[in-house]
Design an enzyme around this catalytic site. Structure first.
Site, mmCIF file in Angstrom:
data_model
loop_
_atom_site.group_PDB
_atom_site.id
_atom_site.type_symbol
_atom_site.label_atom_id
_atom_site.label_comp_id
_atom_site.label_asym_id
_atom_site.label_seq_id
_atom_site.Cartn_x
_atom_site.Cartn_y
_atom_site.Cartn_z
ATOM 1 N N HIS A 76 0.848 -1.186 0.000
ATOM 2 C CA HIS A 76 0.000 0.000 0.000
ATOM 3 C C HIS A 76 0.886 1.240 0.000
ATOM 4 O O HIS A 76 2.082 1.167 0.277
ATOM 5 C CB HIS A 76 -0.905 0.016 1.240
ATOM 6 C CG HIS A 76 -0.154 -0.236 2.507
ATOM 7 N ND1 HIS A 76 0.042 -1.511 3.000
ATOM 8 C CD2 HIS A 76 0.487 0.592 3.359
ATOM 9 C CE1 HIS A 76 0.759 -1.443 4.116
ATOM 10 N NE2 HIS A 76 1.047 -0.181 4.345
ATOM 11 N N ARG A 82 13.715 -5.354 4.064
ATOM 12 C CA ARG A 82 12.711 -5.933 4.949
ATOM 13 C C ARG A 82 11.387 -5.553 4.309
ATOM 14 O O ARG A 82 11.134 -4.374 4.023
ATOM 15 C CB ARG A 82 12.856 -5.337 6.352
ATOM 16 C CG ARG A 82 11.822 -5.834 7.381
ATOM 17 C CD ARG A 82 10.676 -4.852 7.479
ATOM 18 N NE ARG A 82 9.768 -5.191 8.572
ATOM 19 C CZ ARG A 82 8.564 -4.635 8.711
ATOM 20 N NH1 ARG A 82 8.145 -3.742 7.845
ATOM 21 N NH2 ARG A 82 7.787 -4.969 9.696
ATOM 22 N N ASP A 99 7.610 -5.067 4.156
ATOM 23 C CA ASP A 99 6.474 -4.804 5.037
ATOM 24 C C ASP A 99 5.226 -5.547 4.554
ATOM 25 O O ASP A 99 4.957 -5.630 3.368
ATOM 26 C CB ASP A 99 6.201 -3.296 5.049
ATOM 27 C CG ASP A 99 5.130 -2.926 6.050
ATOM 28 O OD1 ASP A 99 5.316 -3.202 7.248
ATOM 29 O OD2 ASP A 99 4.090 -2.367 5.632
ATOM 30 N N GLU A 128 8.048 -9.554 6.291
ATOM 31 C CA GLU A 128 7.307 -9.453 7.540
ATOM 32 C C GLU A 128 5.950 -10.109 7.307
ATOM 33 O O GLU A 128 5.093 -9.564 6.620
ATOM 34 C CB GLU A 128 7.086 -7.990 7.950
ATOM 35 C CG GLU A 128 6.298 -7.889 9.247
ATOM 36 C CD GLU A 128 5.212 -6.795 9.253
ATOM 37 O OE1 GLU A 128 4.787 -6.427 10.357
ATOM 38 O OE2 GLU A 128 4.772 -6.348 8.180
ATOM 39 N N ASP A 168 2.609 3.382 18.672
ATOM 40 C CA ASP A 168 3.643 4.414 18.845
ATOM 41 C C ASP A 168 4.309 4.343 20.215
ATOM 42 O O ASP A 168 5.426 4.832 20.399
ATOM 43 C CB ASP A 168 3.015 5.806 18.691
ATOM 44 C CG ASP A 168 2.250 5.953 17.381
ATOM 45 O OD1 ASP A 168 2.790 5.550 16.341
ATOM 46 O OD2 ASP A 168 1.107 6.458 17.425
ATOM 47 N N ARG A 209 7.913 3.206 20.547
ATOM 48 C CA ARG A 209 8.884 3.842 19.644
ATOM 49 C C ARG A 209 9.384 5.165 20.214
ATOM 50 O O ARG A 209 9.508 6.159 19.504
ATOM 51 C CB ARG A 209 8.221 4.068 18.276
ATOM 52 C CG ARG A 209 7.570 2.836 17.678
ATOM 53 C CD ARG A 209 6.691 3.182 16.492
ATOM 54 N NE ARG A 209 5.896 2.035 16.042
ATOM 55 C CZ ARG A 209 4.897 2.122 15.168
ATOM 56 N NH1 ARG A 209 4.578 3.289 14.632
ATOM 57 N NH2 ARG A 209 4.214 1.043 14.813
#
Lengths: 590, 590
Positions: A262, A334, A336, A365, A482, A485
């Site tokens: 996306h 990587r 997604d 992933e 979040d 992070r």
């Protein structure tokens, strides 16, 4: 407990409701998915294409149409009739399922076989094509590549480090500031990462996975506005070039995070597809009702799904990826949400990226069960090991698995996959609570779990800040993703004891090939005590883990060695404090 | 839609949550259940005992201990080590499962093999026995009987009729009265059933299944107070004797409903077990905390579970059952909640009841998937076919299956079971909405579905009143299960057209062995039109069903015959009105 952890790591994907909904959907039609045997066909091997058909499809014949000329199979392509292999009852689908198998002939190296699957009912006259979860009126083009790609050798020795770029470092930003909101753009840049390469090299890291760096509108970057440009806020293309060059000087490889499923709704191609009725990009997306209803990532309107089934979309994304490998010399990707695009997309992705850089690495992933991960064999070099992170947390945090059960899991898990399929290990990432948060700040448990992680064959990934005790202010269940992070700690708040431990652990793994070897033998696995040996031709290490809150005396008959973590000599016996671990190296091993 | 119907027919047993909870429970230990191959061992056949072991059991060896001398296996019994057959990932269990197999030697006819299954982990030192869903510290004694019992021949030709005794008839009760409450004792008796035998004989019925008639405290009787006495309110032992004698004169067999899993809390044995600390009956039940916490049927305190694992309990229930066969000459048993007692209980039950009356019939009520039903092969003569009633309703009421899919289901379903395993068919029973209620009173649909039911090989059951249009005032989802057990219609409210139809249909089945034959061939199965032929050596019938609201013209090439339902001649073609069916008999067939 098992169920709760499944919910945590796998989200709704592991809930019985979701699994049953998927299975019941599949049982209304015909389902191919990625079921081929062998999963990674080699030159000269015949390939069995397997299909399940539910009661509602009611087919009585099935054929596979295939091509090897680079084009999708058409009516004039070769056809192979499938045999009905039997019926079984499936509780999840709550249906009888027929299994069909068609054997496609061997192909030479370099062939990409494209095929479609068509079932027929002579009674109803109905034709149904394998297509997504339940089949439909339009054939999906599946493919497999007959190749001999292997995971690049450097991955075996990789110690990876995951960086959320916005949250890591920038020389002109005050990293001691408390973030205003959890989703603000904090100010980390690629220039900052470059500046911290000495820190990472000193830690012992030799590969970085950077969360998305392309032009985007959020701090995390998973909403790509422009795949072809490095975000100006991260320093632009120039900063990436510099970082890669400098990283390579420090012996550190760079993996980019690539979201192919996306993009952002402000991606110019999507803007054009929505604005312009004759847009050439309309087919790049799937409009249920143009211009306002379109496929998205989990119903998020700002994240329209790219139609990666289409050749021109795939070609564009392949070109973009190849350019970062050849022009910028990054070392891999990587990938997604690898469960989103079809597997044929990934076959093509690997072919193209290996052509651009033969030792590049592709790791998906896929938040999936072992069965789901195994579907990527032959398509990607590997997948992040989500089932393992679940088991690690079950053993070291929940203790819903004891040492015996954890060892049992490891044995089955390692035996389930082809040894050549890469499964990087991790204790946490940006989409779940940090291990240290769930361990309620107990660094003993983090060290213990990390020792285990670093003693498994697959390459470990350290999530930025783990090594200096970075944790959270709130759980992701309350604060959203979040919450895990937060900005990297660069000041006096660093846990230097933990940092020293990580340096020692990483050094041990780099110096001791036994820890990366396949030859593991369990000595003790009982209650909280887990002891196993790691061997290779020249090296021998005993890994001893005390996952209990009591002192454990472990007898190690005939062993004379040194604990790489504490530096203490070990002779026939080791005393482990609560939640302590040891890596006993046995010198003069032959 | 599929899911909704599953919920309806199977209750919570088919929900993904329940299936997953069971599977996840099994994966925490070792699970045997009833997995033996062959499922119904014959003399001279070796038997493979199969066991699944989850990650948390973590066993690395497994053995089966068995005896053939009539006693439970002990430490001095023979032992067979199992082989690990492989590991698989199971989504429902969300675990790796190891499969183990142990081969027990062949035995002569008449042997009952009793065995227990023990797993060991050399790492933890833990031993775990197969025991219920997930294993535990106490071995369960499993068993199988090496015998050559077959379903009695009369069952092949049976047309069964289910009677809720309290709701059927009594000569001294006014059956035109509206019930005061749905669960009142309305007043039906065995005397009433006897009086209506001519009605049943006239209808064409040749077997009755009576809901429980033993002393109890509810109108439906599933709460047995005294297994040894026929309830006085039904007329007592004398009324049963008379009924059986008279029924046999009319060529009608009698099946009793036997609830072995649980009894009433006013059953004297339970009363004694609770009152008297040294009661000999304490072990007949399972007290978690004597005297107030005990195992029950689905948490209903008034229905304590009998411990049918225990020899003395089984022996008592076997004796009771045998006495009804030998003294009262009943012809068999419908076994309530057969999923409750262990399968070894049913093996013994069959052995004992066949000894008491060799042509007696044992059929279980197991609301289970086809896999669950199949576990009863070799243990009982058969099971009521719940998966079929679901499919029949999906086709004829919901139309979530079309003719093609329904035919596909029938083929798989019939192929899934050993042909000797009896699976009586039904459109409804006392535990679900009547078919006519769910069909919104449309008798065309009932006739159509009944024609299909009566054209399948397995013996049909008619739920009392169906043949005269008895329906409900409220759905069971609102009114509870009692809602589908209204009193029989004996007055002018009978639908005589429907009654005439049922007489004709039953006569057709009795006169035409082709309808009971195995040799079925599908001619048309498309949309709502379903046409198949039934053959036996001498007989040939074409079954034509129009499950649509439009007229259908069906071409039957070369067919000259007569429709047994309408009496109309058929020549190469038949016109079916909306929801109409035909049974075209072809004379002079050879």
């Amino acid at each position: 407990v098992n169920t709760d952890r499944s919910l945590f790591v796998f989200g709704h994907l592991a809930t019985p409701e979701h699994l049953a909904a998927e299975a019941r959907k599949a049982a209304t039609g015909i389902f191919h998915g990625a079921q081929i045997e062998p999963r990674d066909p080699a030159p000269g091997e015949a390939v069995e294409v397997l299909v399940d058909a539910g009661v509602q499809a009611a087919i009585d014949s099935l054929c596979v149409r295939y091509s090897t000329n680079g084009f999708a199979p058409g009516l004039d392509s070769s056809e192979v009739a499938a045999r009905r292999l039997g019926a079984r009852w499936d509780d999840l689908a709550w249906s009888y399922l027929d299994r069909w198998g068609a054997t496609l002939p061997p192909q030479p190296e370099g062939t990409t076989v494209r095929y479609s699957v068509e079932g027929k009912s002579s009674l109803s006259g109905r034709r149904i094509f394998a297509n997504g979860a339940s089949g439909g009126e339009v054939p999906e083009i599946y493919s497999y590549a007959v190749d001999c790609y292997t995971t690049p050798a450097w991955v075996d020795e990789a110690i990876m480090y995951q960086i959320v770029v916005d949250r890591f470092f920038d020389p002109d930003t005050d990293f001691s500031r408390t973030p205003a909101t959890r989703d603000e753009e904090y100010g980390g840049t690629l220039v900052g990462v470059t500046e911290r390469l000495p820190y990472l090299e000193d830690l012992g890291i030799n590969a970085l996975w950077l969360t998305p760096i392309f032009e985007s509108e959020t701090y995390h970057g998973y909403d790509t506005v422009d795949y072809e440009s490095v975000a100006r806020r991260f320093g632009g293309d120039q900063a990436l070039s510099t970082l890669v060059r400098e990283a390579h000087v420090h012996g550190i490889r760079i993996l980019l995070d690539f979201a192919a499923n996306h993009c952002s709704w402000h991606n110019p191609r999507f803007v054009d597809a929505r604005r312009n009725p004759s847009s050439p990009y309309r087919s790049w997306f799937t409009f249920a009702d143009w211009p306002d209803r379109y496929d998205t990532f989990f119903e998020v309107a700002s994240l329209p799904r790219l139609n990666t089934h289409r050749t021109e979309v795939a070609r564009y994304l392949y070109d973009v990826a190849a350019r970062y490998l050849s022009e910028f010399q990054v070392d891999g990707f990587r990938l997604d949400y690898a469960l989103g695009p079809p597997l044929s997309f990934w076959s093509g992705f690997r072919t193209r990226t290996k052509a651009a850089k033969s030792d590049s690495y592709t790791v998906g992933e896929a938040t999936a069960s072992p069965r789901g991960l195994r579907d990527f064999e032959g398509r990607l070099d590997g997948c992040l090991d989500f089932p393992l992170v679940q088991a690690l947390r079950q053993f070291f945090i929940d203790r819903s698995l004891d040492a015996t059960a954890f060892d049992h899991f490891l044995e089955r898990h390692n035996g389930f996959f082809d040894p050549s399929f890469s499964r990087p290990t991790f204790l946490d990432n940006h989409d779940m609570n940090r291990f240290l948060w769930d361990a309620e700040g107990d660094t003993r448990k983090l060290k213990l779990a990390a020792t285990c992680q670093f003693s498994l064959r697959q390459p470990p990934i350290v999530y930025y800040g783990t090594e200096v005790g970075l944790s959270q202010n709130v759980g992701v269940e309350d604060g959203g993703l979040d919450a895990s992070r937060l900005p990297m700690l660069w000041d006096g708040r660093q846990d230097l004891d933990l940092l020293g431990f990580y340096r020692t652990l990483i050094e041990a793994r780099r110096k001791h090939p036994a820890l990366r070897a396949n030859d593991r033998k369990t000595l003790i696995a009982r209650g909280g005590v887990y002891v196993f040996t790691c061997h290779d031709d020249r090296d021998h290490v005993i890994v001893a883990l005390n996952n209990s809150d009591a002192v454990q005396d472990v007898s190690l008959r005939d062993v004379q060695g040194i604990d790489l973590l504490s530096g203490i000599k070990v002779s026939e016996h080791i005393r482990l404090q609560a939640f302590q671990s040891a890596l006993v190296s046995i010198p003069n091993y032959s």
